[in-house]
Scaffold this active site. Structure first.
Site, PDB file in Angstrom:
ATOM      1  N   ASN A   1     -46.712  12.507  58.242  1.00 52.22           N
ATOM      2  CA  ASN A   1     -47.274  12.113  56.950  1.00 52.22           C
ATOM      3  C   ASN A   1     -48.540  11.263  57.062  1.00 52.22           C
ATOM      4  O   ASN A   1     -49.427  11.333  56.218  1.00 52.22           O
ATOM      5  CB  ASN A   1     -46.225  11.392  56.098  1.00 52.22           C
ATOM      6  CG  ASN A   1     -45.634  10.187  56.792  1.00 52.22           C
ATOM      7  OD1 ASN A   1     -45.660  10.074  58.023  1.00 52.22           O
ATOM      8  ND2 ASN A   1     -45.091   9.257  56.015  1.00 52.22           N
TER       9      ASN A   1
ATOM     10  N   GLU B   1     -39.003   3.351  63.550  1.00 53.46           N
ATOM     11  CA  GLU B   1     -39.358   3.231  62.137  1.00 53.46           C
ATOM     12  C   GLU B   1     -38.890   4.517  61.494  1.00 53.46           C
ATOM     13  O   GLU B   1     -39.499   5.575  61.677  1.00 53.46           O
ATOM     14  CB  GLU B   1     -40.864   3.015  61.994  1.00 53.46           C
ATOM     15  CG  GLU B   1     -41.279   2.512  60.617  1.00 53.46           C
ATOM     16  CD  GLU B   1     -41.586   3.640  59.653  1.00 53.46           C
ATOM     17  OE1 GLU B   1     -40.668   3.991  58.871  1.00 53.46           O
ATOM     18  OE2 GLU B   1     -42.692   4.182  59.691  1.00 53.46           O
TER      19      GLU B   1
ATOM     20  N   CYS C   1     -42.267   7.193  53.913  1.00 51.23           N
ATOM     21  CA  CYS C   1     -40.907   6.763  54.269  1.00 51.23           C
ATOM     22  C   CYS C   1     -40.432   5.562  53.463  1.00 51.23           C
ATOM     23  O   CYS C   1     -39.238   5.417  53.193  1.00 51.23           O
ATOM     24  CB  CYS C   1     -40.847   6.449  55.761  1.00 51.23           C
ATOM     25  SG  CYS C   1     -42.089   5.264  56.306  1.00 51.23           S
TER      26      CYS C   1
ATOM     27  N   GLU D   1     -43.463  -2.962  63.513  1.00 48.27           N
ATOM     28  CA  GLU D   1     -44.839  -2.603  63.806  1.00 48.27           C
ATOM     29  C   GLU D   1     -45.735  -3.531  62.994  1.00 48.27           C
ATOM     30  O   GLU D   1     -45.328  -4.092  61.974  1.00 48.27           O
ATOM     31  CB  GLU D   1     -45.102  -1.139  63.461  1.00 48.27           C
ATOM     32  CG  GLU D   1     -44.275  -0.197  64.319  1.00 48.27           C
ATOM     33  CD  GLU D   1     -44.662   1.260  64.176  1.00 48.27           C
ATOM     34  OE1 GLU D   1     -45.042   1.853  65.191  1.00 48.27           O
ATOM     35  OE2 GLU D   1     -44.566   1.788  63.056  1.00 48.27           O
TER      36      GLU D   1
END
Length: 710
Positions: free
Chosen positions: A375, A472, A506, A684
C-alpha cells in the site's frame, strides 16, 4: 576606524583570522568555495598535483577545514564531480520544463550538455581530468554512472514519443555518444576547432537524421509490448539471476508495467554476502558521515518527487494527488530525520566508584531485512531502511510482489548518493523469497509490514535463529465520536480514516462509533461528502479515489460489501464496482458507508482493507471503550471530543499502539508507530526505532588491582 589601532597581540595571523571568519559563514557557502578552488586547481595544475594543502591555500583556509568537510582528497574530488554533474542536471531540468514536445525535450538535453559554459577551457579540462580517473576510482565511477544514466533516461523518455519503443534506447545511446564525442573533440583540440554552437549544429543534425530513419512511434509492427525485465539490485548494481520472473500490472488499467526477476536462494545468499561486506564499510564511517549521505538521498527523493510519485501511482493505483504529496516526501522526511539522529547515537558512562567505571556502546545489529507491504511501497522502504542505515546496519529489502518498482528506484538513488555497495539491496519475489530471508542465518533482524498471518509465520521462522523481529500488522481500529465533537472535523477524519488510498491503510478507523445524540447529523454530513468524492484515473489530479491493488483484492472487498448487506447492515452510499468508461478495465470500488452495524458483523470484525466504513451507535463512555477494545487487533484508535480531559482518559484505556485525539491517520516521523495485541511488535519511526536496530554492549573498566580469593 578605532579597530585599526588595535595593539599587535590582538591581530591574529591572517590565515587564522580568515579561517575563523569562514567558519562563521553558512556551511553551503564554505563548501562551494572549496569546490570552486578545487576546480581552479584541477584546471591549472592537473589531477595529481592538486593536493588538499594546495587547494586549501587557494581557498585561503587551513587543510584541516577542508578535511573537516570532505574527509580526504577523494571525498573532495567526489563532491566536486557531483557539483559539476548537478549543474548540468539543473540546467537540463530548467530547459526541459520549458520544452514543448518530445523533439524539443531532446534538444533541451543536447543544449544543456553542450552549453558554452561547459565548453570553456577551464571546465572542459576539469571534466577531462575526472574522466581520466574514473577507471581508477569507484567513487568517481559511481558519479559518472549517475550522470550518464540521467542523460540516457531523459533522452529515452523523449524519444518514446517519436520512435518505436525498441528504437528509443538505441537512439538515446547514440545521441549520448555523439554529445560526449563532440565535447571530447573540442577539449582535446588545441585550436578549439569545435565551438559550442558548432557542436549543437552537428548534434541536432544527427538527431534529425536518426529519427527520420527510425521506425516511428505508433507505426504498425512497432508497438512491441514485451515489458522490460527488472532484476534484483544487489551490491550497487542489477545482477542477472535465475531468469524466473513475474509481471507487475497497473491496477487501474490491467496493463503490464514490467517483468520482475525472482530472487532465489543464490540471489538471497549473494545479497547477504554483499550486505556483510558493505556493512563493515558503512559501520566504520562516523554517524555524521552516514547522516550526510542519507540526507543526500532525501534531497534526491524530493528532487525526483514527480517522477517517483507517477511511478508509485502506476504501480499501486493510488491517486497522483496523494502520491505526489505523501508517498515520496514522507520517505524523504524519514531519511532526513534519521540522518540527523545518526551523529547523536552514543552509549552511557557509568560511575562505579574510585577503582572502576563502566560504559555502554550502542552497536549495529549487522545485516537486517525488511519486508514491505503493497500500500505504501516507497514510504515503507524508507521507514525501514532509514533507521537501519543510520545505526550502521546494511539492509536487504523485499518489496511486495504487487508493487516492486519504486524500491528499485530507491536502491538506484542510494547508490547514486554514495551509500556503499551492499548496504541497501533489493530482492524480489513471493512468500518463498521472504521465507529465505526470515530463515537465513546471516540476517540478524526482520522487519515486516503485512498481515497478521504473515507476521506469525515470520516470527516462527525467525525463532530458529533468534532474530530480532519488528512486526507492523493489520488492524480493525475504532474511531470514536462523542456528542460534543466538532462534527465537520469528525467527518473529515472519518473520510481520511476510511477512503484515503482507497481504504488500503492498515491503521484505518473502519469502526466508526458515533454517539446516538449526534448520530443522525453525523451521517447526513458524511453521506453528502462521500457522494461528491471523485473516483477516477489515478494520474488525473482531480481523482480522489483510485484503483484497488488488484482484481483479486477488489473481489475480496466486494464480497465483504455483499456480506454486510446479507448480515443486515444498511447501505447508505456506494457499495459497487465503478465501471464508467475506461475505469471498467481497472479495480475500482465506490466509497461505501454502512449504518445500522452490529459488533458481530463480518464488516465490523474483520479487516477488509478497502473503502468500506461501518458506522455504529453508542450511548456512554464505558460502553464504547469496552466495544472498541473487543477485537484481537490493536494498531490504532481515535477520539473526537471537545473535552480534552475525556479525550486523554479514553485514549489511556484504549488497547492500541497509535492513537489520535481530534485527528486521524497523521503519522509524523518523530512519533513512534506500531500496534498492540495482534497488530504487531516493536515500533517504527521516532527515537524508539533506534532500539530495534541496535544492541547495547556493556564494558567494565578496572582501574585498580585484581583481587582473587585463590
Amino acid at each position: 576606524m578605532a579597530r585599526a589601532t588595535a595593539s599587535p597581540p590582538l591581530a591574529a595571523p591572517a590565515l587564522c583570522a580568515e579561517d575563523d571568519a569562514r567558519r562563521r559563514e553558512p556551511e553551503d557557502v564554505r563548501r562551494r568555495q572549496l569546490i570552486e578552488a578545487t576546480i581552479d586547481s584541477l584546471a591549472e595544475v592537473g589531477f595529481n598535483a592538486s593536493t588538499l594543502a594546495q587547494i586549501a591555500r587557494r581557498a585561503g583556509v587551513s587543510p584541516g577545514l577542508v578535511a573537516h568537510y570532505f574527509g580526504d582528497k577523494d571525498g573532495l574530488l567526489e563532491a566536486t564531480l557531483r557539483f559539476l554533474s548537478a549543474r548540468i542536471a539543473r540546467d537540463t531540468a530548467s530547459r526541459l520544463a520549458q520544452a514543448h514536445g518530445p523533439r524539443a525535450r531532446i534538444q533541451a538535453v543536447i543544449e544543456a550538455n553542450l552549453a558554452p559554459e561547459e565548453f570553456d577551457q577551464r571546465t572542459s579540462s576539469v571534466w577531462l581530468a575526472f574522466w581520466g580517473q574514473v577507471l581508477h576510482s569507484a567513487r568517481l565511477r559511481r558519479v559518472q554512472k549517475v550522470y550518464q544514466s540521467r542523460m540516457l533516461s531523459n533522452l529515452s523518455h523523449a524519444l518514446r514519443g517519436l520512435v518505436a519503443p525498441q528504437e528509443a534506447r538505441r537512439l538515446a545511446i547514440s545521441i549520448a555518444a555523439v554529445i560526449d564525442g563532440l565535447w571530447l573533440r573540442s577539449t582535446l583540440s588545441a585550436t578549439g576547432e569545435t565551438s559550442a554552437a558548432g557542436a549543437l549544429t552537428v548534434a541536432s543534425a544527427f538527431v534529425d537524421s536518426q529519427i527520420a530513419a527510425a521506425v516511428p512511434a505508433g507505426a504498425k509492427g512497432s508497438a512491441m509490448t514485451v515489458p522490460s525485465l527488472h532484476r534484483n539490485h544487489i551490491a550497487g548494481a542489477y545482477i542477472e539471476g535465475s531468469g524466473r520472473s513475474f509481471e507487475t500490472r497497473n491496477p487501474a488499467t490491467g496493463e503490464v508495467l514490467a517483468k520482475i526477476e525472482i530472487a532465489g536462494e543464490a540471489e538471497v545468499d549473494a545479497a547477504v554476502a554483499a550486505a556483510r561486506a558493505g556493512q563493515k564499510v558503512w559501520a566504520a564511517m562516523t554517524g555524521a558521515e552516514r547522516g550526510r549521505i542519507l540526507r543526500r538521498v532525501a534531497d534526491t527523493l524530493r528532487a525526483r518527487n514527480d517522477e517517483l510519485a507517477r511511478l508509485e501511482s502506476l504501480d499501486t493505483g493510488k491517486p497522483i494527488q496523494e502520491t505526489s504529496v505523501v508517498d515520496v516526501l514522507s520517505g524523504a522526511d524519514c531519511l532526513d530525520y534519521y540522518a540527523g539522529i545518526a551523529p547523536t547515537l552514543s552509549g552511557e558512562h557509568i560511575d562505579l566508584g574510585p577503582s572502576a567505571f563502566g560504559y555502554t556502546r550502542r552497536e549495529p545489529l549487522g545485516v537486517v531485512a525488511g519486508i514491505g507491504a503493497w500500500n505504501y511501497p516507497l514510504q515503507i522502504a524508507c521507514w525501514k531502511s532509514a533507521p537501519a542505515l543510520a545505526c550502521g546496519n546494511a539492509m536487504i529489502f523485499k518489496p511486495a510482489e504487487l508493487t516492486p518498482l519504486t524500491a528499485l528506484k530507491l536502491a538506484e538513488i542510494m547508490s547514486e548518493c554514495g551509500v556503499p555497495d551492499g548496504v541497501f539491496n533489493v530482492v524480489q519475489g513471493f512468500a518463498e523469497t521472504g521465507q529465505m530471508l526470515t530463515r537465513h542465518p546471516g540476517i540478524a533482524k526482520i522487519s515486516l509490514t503485512g498481515e497478521v498471518g504473515t507476521g506469525k509465520r515470520v516470527m516462527a521462522d525467525a525463532s530458529a535463529t533468534l532474530k530480532h523481529v519488528t512486526l507492523e500488522l493489520g488492524g480493525k481500529s475504532p474511531l470514536i465520536v462523542f456528542d460534543d465533537a466538532d462534527l465537520d472535523d469528525a467527518v473529515s477524519a472519518a473520510l481520511l480514516a476510511n477512503f484515503y488510498s482507497a481504504g488500503e491503510v492498515c491503521s484505518n478507523g473502519t469502526r466508526v462509533f458515533v454517539h446516538s445524540a449526534v448520530h443522525k447529523a453525523f451521517l447526513e454530513k458524511l453521506v453528502a461528502r462521500v457522494k461528491k468524492m471523485v473516483v477516477g484515473d489515478p494520474l488525473d489530479p482531480a481523482t480522489q479515489v483510485g484503483a484497488l491493488i488488484s482484481p483479486e483484492h477488489m473481489d475480496k472487498v466486494l464480497s465483504y460489501i455483499a456480506k454486510g448487506k446479507a448480515e443486515g447492515a444498511k447501505l447508505l452510499v456506494g457499495g459497487h464496482r465503478v465501471t464508467d468508461g475506461a475505469l471498467a478495465k481497472g479495480a475500482f470500488v465506490a466509497p461505501t458507508v454502512f449504518d445500522g452495524c452490529a459488533d458481530g458483523m463480518s464488516i465490523v470484525r474483520e479487516e477488509i482493507f478497502g473503502p468500506v466504513m461501518a458506522v455504529l451507535s453508542f450511548e456512554d463512555e464505558d460502553e464504547v471503550i469496552a466495544r472498541a477494545n473487543d477485537t484481537p487487533f490493536g494498531l490504532a484508535a481515535g477520539v473526537f471530543t471537545r473535552d480534552l480531559a475525556r479525550g486523554h482518559r479514553v485514549i489511556a484505556q484504549l488497547e492500541a499502539g497509535t492513537c489520535w485525539i481530534n485527528h486521524y491517520n497523521i503519522t509524523p516521523i518523530e512519533l513512534p508507530f506500531g500496534g498492540a495485541k495482534q497488530s504487531g511488535l516493536g515500533r517504527e519511526n521516532g527515537k524508539a526505532a533506534i532500539e530495534h536496530y541496535t544492541q547495547l554492549k556493556s564494558v567494565y573498566v578496572n582501574l585498580g588491582r585484581v583481587e582473587a580469593p585463590y
